[in-house]
Design a protein around this motif. Sequence first.
Motif, short mmCIF file in Angstrom:
data_model
loop_
_atom_site.label_atom_id
_atom_site.label_comp_id
_atom_site.label_asym_id
_atom_site.label_seq_id
_atom_site.Cartn_x
_atom_site.Cartn_y
_atom_site.Cartn_z
N PHE A 190 0.86 -1.19 0.00
CA PHE A 190 0.00 0.00 0.00
C PHE A 190 0.89 1.24 0.00
N HIS A 191 0.32 2.38 -0.38
CA HIS A 191 1.07 3.64 -0.33
C HIS A 191 1.64 3.89 1.07
N GLU A 192 0.92 3.47 2.08
CA GLU A 192 1.35 3.67 3.47
C GLU A 192 2.64 2.92 3.81
N PHE A 193 3.06 2.00 2.94
CA PHE A 193 4.31 1.27 3.13
C PHE A 193 5.50 2.23 3.18
N VAL A 194 5.44 3.31 2.42
CA VAL A 194 6.58 4.24 2.35
C VAL A 194 6.83 4.92 3.70
N PRO A 195 5.85 5.60 4.30
CA PRO A 195 6.15 6.20 5.61
C PRO A 195 6.45 5.16 6.68
N MET A 196 5.84 3.98 6.58
CA MET A 196 6.14 2.92 7.53
C MET A 196 7.60 2.49 7.39
N SER A 197 8.07 2.38 6.16
CA SER A 197 9.47 2.01 5.90
C SER A 197 10.43 3.06 6.46
N ILE A 198 10.08 4.30 6.26
CA ILE A 198 10.93 5.39 6.77
C ILE A 198 11.02 5.31 8.28
N SER A 199 9.91 5.10 8.92
CA SER A 199 9.89 5.01 10.38
C SER A 199 10.73 3.82 10.87
N ALA A 200 10.59 2.69 10.20
CA ALA A 200 11.27 1.48 10.65
C ALA A 200 12.76 1.48 10.31
N ALA A 201 13.16 2.19 9.26
CA ALA A 201 14.54 2.09 8.77
C ALA A 201 15.35 3.36 8.97
N SER A 202 14.90 4.23 9.84
CA SER A 202 15.63 5.46 10.11
C SER A 202 16.51 5.32 11.34
N VAL A 203 17.71 5.86 11.21
CA VAL A 203 18.63 5.96 12.33
C VAL A 203 19.15 7.39 12.29
N GLY A 204 18.65 8.20 13.21
CA GLY A 204 19.03 9.60 13.21
C GLY A 204 18.65 10.25 11.89
N PRO A 205 19.61 10.92 11.25
CA PRO A 205 19.30 11.62 9.99
C PRO A 205 19.33 10.71 8.75
N LEU A 206 19.54 9.42 8.95
CA LEU A 206 19.64 8.49 7.83
C LEU A 206 18.40 7.61 7.74
N VAL A 207 18.03 7.26 6.49
CA VAL A 207 16.99 6.26 6.27
C VAL A 207 17.54 5.26 5.27
N PHE A 208 17.54 4.00 5.67
CA PHE A 208 18.09 2.92 4.86
C PHE A 208 16.97 2.34 4.00
N VAL A 209 17.15 2.39 2.68
CA VAL A 209 16.09 2.02 1.75
C VAL A 209 16.60 0.93 0.80
N PRO A 210 15.93 -0.24 0.81
CA PRO A 210 16.34 -1.29 -0.12
C PRO A 210 16.17 -0.87 -1.56
N THR A 211 17.07 -1.34 -2.42
CA THR A 211 16.91 -1.15 -3.85
C THR A 211 15.76 -2.05 -4.26
N MET A 212 14.66 -1.43 -4.68
CA MET A 212 13.43 -2.20 -4.90
C MET A 212 12.52 -1.51 -5.89
N PHE A 213 12.09 -2.27 -6.88
CA PHE A 213 10.99 -1.82 -7.72
C PHE A 213 9.71 -2.14 -6.97
N THR A 214 8.81 -1.20 -6.91
CA THR A 214 7.54 -1.42 -6.27
C THR A 214 6.45 -0.78 -7.11
N GLN A 215 5.24 -1.18 -6.88
CA GLN A 215 4.11 -0.63 -7.62
C GLN A 215 2.98 -0.39 -6.61
N PRO A 216 3.17 0.61 -5.73
CA PRO A 216 2.25 0.78 -4.62
C PRO A 216 0.82 1.07 -5.06
N VAL A 217 -0.09 0.60 -4.25
CA VAL A 217 -1.52 0.69 -4.55
C VAL A 217 -2.23 1.35 -3.37
N ALA A 218 -3.32 2.02 -3.66
CA ALA A 218 -4.12 2.66 -2.61
C ALA A 218 -4.83 1.59 -1.78
N ALA A 219 -4.72 1.68 -0.47
CA ALA A 219 -5.38 0.73 0.42
C ALA A 219 -6.90 0.73 0.18
#
Length: 158
Positions: free
Chosen positions: A41-70
């Motif tokens: 879902f589109h909400e995956f993006v802010p959830m990913s940011i929250s889960a993968a942030s350490v201080g000023p950094l956000v770790f983002v997997p190299t990933m093709f995605t095709q997000p959809v509206a919940a």
Amino acid sequence: MALSIVGVEKDNSGLYAGKLVQEDEVKHGGVPWTILRSTQFHEFVPMSISAASVGPLVFVPTMFTQPVAATEVAATLVDAAEAGPRGRIPDLGGPRSEQLKDLVGSYLTRTRRKKRIVPLHLPGPMGAAMRKGELIPAPGSAVGRQTFLEWLEALGCS
């Protein structure tokens, strides 16, 4: 009726392993069934940011995605429930295939959050599937209408 994940068969650990077990239980549970596989879902993006942030950094997997509206996934599930059991119905993804890092960047910019994106090249079968675009629906699958940027605008992030 069950909701699963597009590309769930690409990994046998964690959430994906659980979803495969869920699908198997539904298929062999002795009652007629329907399974819908959806992309994130589109909400995956802010959830990913929250889960993968350490201080000023956000770790983002190299990933093709095709997000959809919940909301579009929910509407598809309602339609499927009303239609009755149909086995596995066509996968559902959003209208555009995009890199996750680009979506994270758009979200950070539009929400005025300052983070440095650190790309991650995840190992193993799941990492390879993410990089190759194997977690997006195959051609001919169902496609939602709302893009990620339209979703951001609807949230008031402009």
